[in-house]
Write an enzyme that holds these catalytic residues in place. Sequence first.
Site, PDB file in Angstrom:
ATOM      1  N   GLU A   1      -4.665 -13.139 -11.623  1.00  0.00           N
ATOM      2  CA  GLU A   1      -3.688 -14.188 -11.856  1.00  0.00           C
ATOM      3  C   GLU A   1      -4.118 -15.494 -11.200  1.00  0.00           C
ATOM      4  O   GLU A   1      -4.706 -15.504 -10.115  1.00  0.00           O
ATOM      5  CB  GLU A   1      -2.316 -13.734 -11.365  1.00  0.00           C
ATOM      6  CG  GLU A   1      -1.818 -12.564 -12.213  1.00  0.00           C
ATOM      7  CD  GLU A   1      -0.370 -12.186 -11.991  1.00  0.00           C
ATOM      8  OE1 GLU A   1       0.233 -11.657 -12.927  1.00  0.00           O
ATOM      9  OE2 GLU A   1       0.158 -12.410 -10.894  1.00  0.00           O
TER      10      GLU A   1
ATOM     11  N   CYS B   1      -4.089 -22.383  -7.604  1.00  0.00           N
ATOM     12  CA  CYS B   1      -4.283 -21.276  -6.668  1.00  0.00           C
ATOM     13  C   CYS B   1      -5.161 -20.238  -7.372  1.00  0.00           C
ATOM     14  O   CYS B   1      -4.792 -19.699  -8.419  1.00  0.00           O
ATOM     15  CB  CYS B   1      -2.908 -20.708  -6.302  1.00  0.00           C
ATOM     16  SG  CYS B   1      -2.993 -19.347  -5.147  1.00  0.00           S
TER      17      CYS B   1
ATOM     18  N   CYS C   1      -6.994  -6.333  -3.438  1.00  0.00           N
ATOM     19  CA  CYS C   1      -7.409  -6.746  -2.090  1.00  0.00           C
ATOM     20  C   CYS C   1      -7.398  -5.536  -1.165  1.00  0.00           C
ATOM     21  O   CYS C   1      -6.462  -4.741  -1.192  1.00  0.00           O
ATOM     22  CB  CYS C   1      -6.451  -7.812  -1.565  1.00  0.00           C
ATOM     23  SG  CYS C   1      -6.981  -8.504   0.010  1.00  0.00           S
TER      24      CYS C   1
ATOM     25  N   CYS D   1      -2.191  -6.366   3.423  1.00  0.00           N
ATOM     26  CA  CYS D   1      -1.093  -6.895   4.246  1.00  0.00           C
ATOM     27  C   CYS D   1       0.217  -6.285   3.749  1.00  0.00           C
ATOM     28  O   CYS D   1       0.422  -6.174   2.529  1.00  0.00           O
ATOM     29  CB  CYS D   1      -1.045  -8.414   4.142  1.00  0.00           C
ATOM     30  SG  CYS D   1      -2.576  -9.191   4.687  1.00  0.00           S
TER      31      CYS D   1
ATOM     32  N   CYS E   1       2.481  -8.111   1.018  1.00  0.00           N
ATOM     33  CA  CYS E   1       1.788  -8.740  -0.116  1.00  0.00           C
ATOM     34  C   CYS E   1       1.659  -7.771  -1.292  1.00  0.00           C
ATOM     35  O   CYS E   1       1.131  -6.666  -1.141  1.00  0.00           O
ATOM     36  CB  CYS E   1       0.401  -9.203   0.335  1.00  0.00           C
ATOM     37  SG  CYS E   1      -0.592  -9.860  -1.007  1.00  0.00           S
TER      38      CYS E   1
ATOM     39  N   GLY F   1      -6.794 -11.478  -3.412  1.00  0.00           N
ATOM     40  CA  GLY F   1      -8.041 -11.162  -2.711  1.00  0.00           C
ATOM     41  C   GLY F   1      -8.252 -11.935  -1.421  1.00  0.00           C
ATOM     42  O   GLY F   1      -7.591 -12.946  -1.167  1.00  0.00           O
ATOM     43  N   GLU F   2      -9.175 -11.420  -0.606  1.00  0.00           N
ATOM     44  CA  GLU F   2      -9.581 -12.102   0.634  1.00  0.00           C
ATOM     45  C   GLU F   2     -10.906 -12.803   0.326  1.00  0.00           C
ATOM     46  O   GLU F   2     -11.948 -12.141   0.180  1.00  0.00           O
ATOM     47  CB  GLU F   2      -9.737 -11.065   1.762  1.00  0.00           C
ATOM     48  CG  GLU F   2     -10.504 -11.534   2.978  1.00  0.00           C
ATOM     49  CD  GLU F   2     -10.045 -12.858   3.571  1.00  0.00           C
ATOM     50  OE1 GLU F   2      -8.915 -12.913   4.056  1.00  0.00           O
ATOM     51  OE2 GLU F   2     -10.824 -13.835   3.543  1.00  0.00           O
TER      52      GLU F   2
ATOM     53  N   SER G   1      -8.264 -19.955   2.272  1.00  0.00           N
ATOM     54  CA  SER G   1      -7.254 -19.278   3.085  1.00  0.00           C
ATOM     55  C   SER G   1      -7.766 -17.880   3.424  1.00  0.00           C
ATOM     56  O   SER G   1      -8.169 -17.132   2.539  1.00  0.00           O
ATOM     57  CB  SER G   1      -5.955 -19.177   2.287  1.00  0.00           C
ATOM     58  OG  SER G   1      -5.035 -18.403   2.994  1.00  0.00           O
TER      59      SER G   1
ATOM     60  N   SER H   1      -4.013 -17.008   7.488  1.00  0.00           N
ATOM     61  CA  SER H   1      -2.844 -16.145   7.269  1.00  0.00           C
ATOM     62  C   SER H   1      -2.570 -15.412   8.570  1.00  0.00           C
ATOM     63  O   SER H   1      -3.079 -14.314   8.785  1.00  0.00           O
ATOM     64  CB  SER H   1      -3.149 -15.117   6.179  1.00  0.00           C
ATOM     65  OG  SER H   1      -3.185 -15.718   4.936  1.00  0.00           O
ATOM     66  N   LEU H   2      -1.758 -15.997   9.427  1.00  0.00           N
ATOM     67  CA  LEU H   2      -1.554 -15.405  10.747  1.00  0.00           C
ATOM     68  C   LEU H   2      -0.364 -14.431  10.749  1.00  0.00           C
ATOM     69  O   LEU H   2      -0.510 -13.261  11.060  1.00  0.00           O
ATOM     70  CB  LEU H   2      -1.356 -16.518  11.784  1.00  0.00           C
ATOM     71  CG  LEU H   2      -1.460 -16.078  13.232  1.00  0.00           C
ATOM     72  CD1 LEU H   2      -2.830 -15.545  13.575  1.00  0.00           C
ATOM     73  CD2 LEU H   2      -1.121 -17.233  14.181  1.00  0.00           C
ATOM     74  N   HIS H   3       0.810 -14.934  10.459  1.00  0.00           N
ATOM     75  CA  HIS H   3       2.022 -14.128  10.222  1.00  0.00           C
ATOM     76  C   HIS H   3       2.584 -13.380  11.429  1.00  0.00           C
ATOM     77  O   HIS H   3       3.650 -12.760  11.319  1.00  0.00           O
ATOM     78  CB  HIS H   3       1.820 -13.131   9.062  1.00  0.00           C
ATOM     79  CG  HIS H   3       1.253 -13.763   7.842  1.00  0.00           C
ATOM     80  ND1 HIS H   3       1.879 -14.786   7.188  1.00  0.00           N
ATOM     81  CD2 HIS H   3       0.088 -13.550   7.176  1.00  0.00           C
ATOM     82  CE1 HIS H   3       1.135 -15.170   6.157  1.00  0.00           C
ATOM     83  NE2 HIS H   3       0.040 -14.444   6.135  1.00  0.00           N
TER      84      HIS H   3
ATOM     85  N   ASN I   1       8.556 -13.359  -0.170  1.00  0.00           N
ATOM     86  CA  ASN I   1       8.940 -13.190  -1.581  1.00  0.00           C
ATOM     87  C   ASN I   1       8.973 -11.708  -1.924  1.00  0.00           C
ATOM     88  O   ASN I   1       7.924 -11.053  -1.917  1.00  0.00           O
ATOM     89  CB  ASN I   1       7.929 -13.908  -2.478  1.00  0.00           C
ATOM     90  CG  ASN I   1       8.035 -15.405  -2.336  1.00  0.00           C
ATOM     91  OD1 ASN I   1       9.095 -15.992  -2.543  1.00  0.00           O
ATOM     92  ND2 ASN I   1       6.939 -16.042  -1.925  1.00  0.00           N
TER      93      ASN I   1
ATOM     94  N   CYS J   1       4.034 -17.108  -3.484  1.00  0.00           N
ATOM     95  CA  CYS J   1       3.070 -16.577  -2.542  1.00  0.00           C
ATOM     96  C   CYS J   1       3.284 -15.072  -2.317  1.00  0.00           C
ATOM     97  O   CYS J   1       4.405 -14.634  -2.077  1.00  0.00           O
ATOM     98  CB  CYS J   1       3.258 -17.320  -1.233  1.00  0.00           C
ATOM     99  SG  CYS J   1       1.871 -17.187  -0.173  1.00  0.00           S
TER     100      CYS J   1
HETATM  101  S1  SF4 Z   1      -2.093 -11.654   1.856  1.00  0.00           S
HETATM  102 FE1  SF4 Z   1      -4.160 -12.136   1.126  1.00  0.00          FE
HETATM  103  S2  SF4 Z   1      -5.495 -10.893   2.465  1.00  0.00           S
HETATM  104 FE2  SF4 Z   1      -3.427 -10.024   2.668  1.00  0.00          FE
HETATM  105  S3  SF4 Z   1      -3.371  -8.371   1.106  1.00  0.00           S
HETATM  106 FE3  SF4 Z   1      -2.547 -10.248   0.147  1.00  0.00          FE
HETATM  107  S4  SF4 Z   1      -4.308 -11.131  -0.904  1.00  0.00           S
HETATM  108 FE4  SF4 Z   1      -5.118  -9.685   0.625  1.00  0.00          FE
END
Ligand code: SF4
Length: 376
Positions: free
Chosen positions: A98, A111, A118, A122, A125, A172-173, A204, A226-228, A304, A347
């Site tokens: 996407e 984006c 991925c 996380c 996500c 993805g990362e 990111s 992406s700290l969180h 989200n 996001c």
């Molecule tokens: S936030 Fe980014 S790094 Fe974490 S699972 Fe989702 S896509 Fe992967």
Amino acid sequence: MSEETNEEKINLLDLSAEGLKFLFNEMGEKPFRATQVLKWIHQYGVDDFDEMTNVSKALRERLKKVAEIKGPEVLEQHISDDGTVKWALRLNCGQAIETVFIPEKNRGTLCVSSQIGCVVDCSFCSTGAQGFNRNLSLAEIIGQVWFAMRYFGSAKVTGERKISNVVMMGMGEPLLNFKPVTQAMALLLDDNAYGLSKRRVTLSTSGIIPALDQLLDHVDVALALSLHAPNDELRDILVPVNKKYPIKDLLHSVQNYLDKSAAAKKVTVEYVMIDGVNDDIKYARQLAKILKGIPNKINLIPFNPFPNNDYRTSREETMRRFENELQSHGMIVTRRKTRGDDIDAACGQLVGQVNDRTRKEERKYKKSIKIQEIST
Ligand code: SF4
């Protein structure tokens, strides 16, 4: 190079600027010819060699024999009430990724995805929840930008640059797919291709330290982290890669990047707000403390929701308190407006079509059996 071959044609979207020059050299052509073709592809969005009017007919015919320009196919397109556009793009392997376009007053941000699924997984996500299949190729990454540029019309033709910013923040990362991602970003910055300013291209990352430490050797772009979570105990749960690359080491690496980068004068710290998980006021204090001395801007993102996930978005009042607490410590805080949530383009909501190769469901099932065994 044989030109009378039935071999698969080279997709020119899969070549960096240097790669294209190499191909032309192999064909006995001058480097400036490669630059002309690069411009036709990435500035004008052309996919037909016959449209390359400043390229000789003879060369166009030779190119047709060995090469093609092939972008992704649109599987689905959704347009949100707020103007956000989300595309599901089908790849040759049949899976889909996407890509999202977010229009704002003074800019348009694309984006872009870097992997099918991925592995970082996380817990907040939906991409991570789908598992992982493979890395995207350069053609599949830059192809998303190329496709979107064709959709809106080339700025060279329309006079209006609809895509002013690109963020590697989709599925993805990106730092786990280093070479194609850095090659794609180099094309984004190249004046003979997309010609974006280095501050308008953002990578990111969840924090893959060895790759982050090498990034500036390849490309200089803006950085988002992406700290969180402000401590390892909590981040180990939310962003599992933290177990390998803990916060202290990661922030050290980020500081090094900022010290050397011309594009990134501060890091954008992404912090998804999850009700009762990471939104306590004490975490705001901890966050302010660990970021002290690192030029940064904190972006609070309301979580989200997505199917089969129990997290909830933080309450408005909690988010305001969290934000105020950070500001009282002198932090710059922005609140990300949720865009495109009516089309699941916000996001953490990107899913595509992923054939998981990590057997995530199987592992989850075994884990739940184990928990049941322990608790009985
Ligand atoms: S936030 Fe980014 S790094 Fe974490 S699972 Fe989702 S896509 Fe992967």
